[in-house]
Design a protein around this motif. Sequence first.
Motif, PDB file in Angstrom:
ATOM      1  N   HIS A 132     -82.229 -76.427  18.617  1.00  0.00           N
ATOM      2  CA  HIS A 132     -81.430 -76.485  17.398  1.00  0.00           C
ATOM      3  C   HIS A 132     -80.145 -77.256  17.663  1.00  0.00           C
ATOM      4  O   HIS A 132     -79.623 -77.259  18.789  1.00  0.00           O
ATOM      5  CB  HIS A 132     -81.098 -75.083  16.886  1.00  0.00           C
ATOM      6  CG  HIS A 132     -82.280 -74.354  16.315  1.00  0.00           C
ATOM      7  ND1 HIS A 132     -83.222 -73.748  17.116  1.00  0.00           N
ATOM      8  CD2 HIS A 132     -82.672 -74.141  15.024  1.00  0.00           C
ATOM      9  CE1 HIS A 132     -84.152 -73.181  16.358  1.00  0.00           C
ATOM     10  NE2 HIS A 132     -83.844 -73.414  15.089  1.00  0.00           N
ATOM     11  N   THR A 133     -79.633 -77.901  16.635  1.00  0.00           N
ATOM     12  CA  THR A 133     -78.352 -78.585  16.741  1.00  0.00           C
ATOM     13  C   THR A 133     -77.228 -77.578  16.657  1.00  0.00           C
ATOM     14  O   THR A 133     -77.449 -76.389  16.373  1.00  0.00           O
ATOM     15  CB  THR A 133     -78.194 -79.613  15.614  1.00  0.00           C
ATOM     16  OG1 THR A 133     -78.110 -78.919  14.357  1.00  0.00           O
ATOM     17  CG2 THR A 133     -79.363 -80.576  15.570  1.00  0.00           C
ATOM     18  N   ALA A 135     -75.181 -77.331  14.387  1.00  0.00           N
ATOM     19  CA  ALA A 135     -75.098 -76.853  13.001  1.00  0.00           C
ATOM     20  C   ALA A 135     -76.270 -75.946  12.647  1.00  0.00           C
ATOM     21  O   ALA A 135     -76.358 -75.463  11.505  1.00  0.00           O
ATOM     22  CB  ALA A 135     -75.046 -78.046  12.055  1.00  0.00           C
ATOM     23  N   GLY A 136     -77.177 -75.724  13.594  1.00  0.00           N
ATOM     24  CA  GLY A 136     -78.280 -74.808  13.356  1.00  0.00           C
ATOM     25  C   GLY A 136     -79.551 -75.445  12.825  1.00  0.00           C
ATOM     26  O   GLY A 136     -80.530 -74.740  12.542  1.00  0.00           O
ATOM     27  N   GLN A 137     -79.586 -76.779  12.686  1.00  0.00           N
ATOM     28  CA  GLN A 137     -80.797 -77.434  12.205  1.00  0.00           C
ATOM     29  C   GLN A 137     -81.825 -77.535  13.333  1.00  0.00           C
ATOM     30  O   GLN A 137     -81.473 -77.869  14.476  1.00  0.00           O
ATOM     31  CB  GLN A 137     -80.485 -78.838  11.688  1.00  0.00           C
ATOM     32  CG  GLN A 137     -79.726 -78.887  10.382  1.00  0.00           C
ATOM     33  CD  GLN A 137     -79.682 -80.302   9.817  1.00  0.00           C
ATOM     34  OE1 GLN A 137     -80.544 -81.122  10.107  1.00  0.00           O
ATOM     35  NE2 GLN A 137     -78.685 -80.575   9.006  1.00  0.00           N
TER      36      GLN A 137
END
Length: 597
Positions: A132-133, A135-137
Amino acid sequence: MSDAAQHVSSQQRPSDLETFLSALFAYCEGHVAVRMLRETGTPDARPMSRYLPLDDNLGPSMASLVQPAADDLRGLYVVPCTIREPGNAKAANIHQSSIIPCDLDHGDIEAKQAYLERHLGPASMVVLSGGHTAAGQPKRHLYWRLTEACSGPDLEKIIDLRNRIVSCVAADEAFERLTQPIRVAGSIHGKGGKRTRVCLEESNHREYDLGEMLEAAQDIPPMEGLAPRIATNTTGRQKPAFKDRQTRRVRAGGVDAETRFDAISGTIGHWVRMARLGNVTLDEARSAVSDYNAAQVCPPWAAVRLDREFDNLLARDRKNYPEAWDAEEDAEQRSSQAVPPPDQSEDFLADAFVRGYGRDWRHVAAWGVWLRWTGTHWVHDDTMRVLDQARTICRVATQNLKPGDARRIASARTIKAVEKIASSDRRMALGTEAWDAHPDLLNTPGGTLDLQTGEIGEAQRKHHLTQITSASLGSIPSLWTGFLEEITGGDAELIAYLARVAGYCLTGSTCEQAFFFFHGEGGNGKSVFVQTLAKAMGSYAATAPLDSFTVSRNVSHPTDLAGLRGKRLVTVTETEQGRAWAESRIKTITGGEPIRA
């Protein structure tokens, strides 16, 4: 087995792995290189490799490695190409590829995916890679499946396409090279001790033509808001310094320190920056790139492709530095226009001439000639048309002037001065090296043919071609095939050889260092064959006396060899002296043995 590993194992979906492998190696043959690499954040260990045949057992064999790799804290990866021989997954051993992968591992993943799919079409397969990034993506791997397995020169096109995709969305640069392994769908992601499944998010049956994808990718501008790309080569090390790159050969297939794409793009980037800074003109920058391509790239890029990449990078640089380009269009042009010329002066009129007619005229000081663009090629101005157009500029300038001033401007002295000043304007002046400098471009009435790719496009001023054929592309006339059958006695091997000779004459290449002799008794088709080729090749063909190609202490060459510049088929006039010389050369080459006429 740990509780976490058992939990992950219970959720395994074998169909993800099977679907993944089917899409990845569609239409391919050979062996598959598998990598089991220690996960980031776990104790270091040597990588482990397997080489599996691409057959019906690939799926079960790969599935048997999923859990052992996870238990040993390793990620399961595969090189998304097939290899010729097991045990070697280096670039030179890559055999085929039928997939275009892209690793989106940072930034706005969803926006990048949408941007790529808007320009290239929906991905054939999307894999959630397990990370995940910030930012949570979820990080994603995108795949576009091709309509066929690509090998040989087409692998270089795949490298080119992967480079462009990486560049326009700042994707993982490691995927600029074919040998970069990627996580296997259905395997286990375990970086930092957190275990998740590498899941197949989407799969469909869409397939794409490689050529069409390349064409689409060339028009993709960099995604807005991306950080500047760090210049590293495909191994992750710093790219060679500019001076080092200019002295190194770079070969196709990514077998050297960098790919041809990286080397040429880096060279173009350097010279575009030099032009922006005013150190060279854009024409000089193009010429430098062309020289590098010819000297150090093996095989060189086709001229059309080189120009296209130069234009793409130039457009990007203009976008990134608009004020610099607006302020200094080009160093020499900028200096000449720093102070506007006095109104109605000879300099003022010359500038008006350049602005009005500049696109269609070029002056070559070394030759002492003007060349005019006809719409298909450049021709020498043999009728002083340039002076006539300078006179038009002067006549227009006399309107509303006093009679004395009007007579001064419309005088022969002023008209000639306008032409002379314009000939040195940086927008008009061009060196001799720029003309007919693309050996793989053939100019025809129907367009410019790239002999490397077979593509034909609209004639362009920037190619600076002064020659043109008299024939365009079309089907082979039955009369010609019948003639070849007659003069060769139906010898298919000889006909194929003559076809290669004719094809070689279409290029500006002299790599074969060949001099062809057509000999034999009269009436056997020699002259008809050569004259037909010469007629079809139009101004690319010329005839010269034998003395032009022989050395003599006492006799000077009657034909200036400079007049053969740009010619690709040069025939020698048939004389008694020529026949005797040719016969002596044939005897020397063959050791006196007879050869077939």
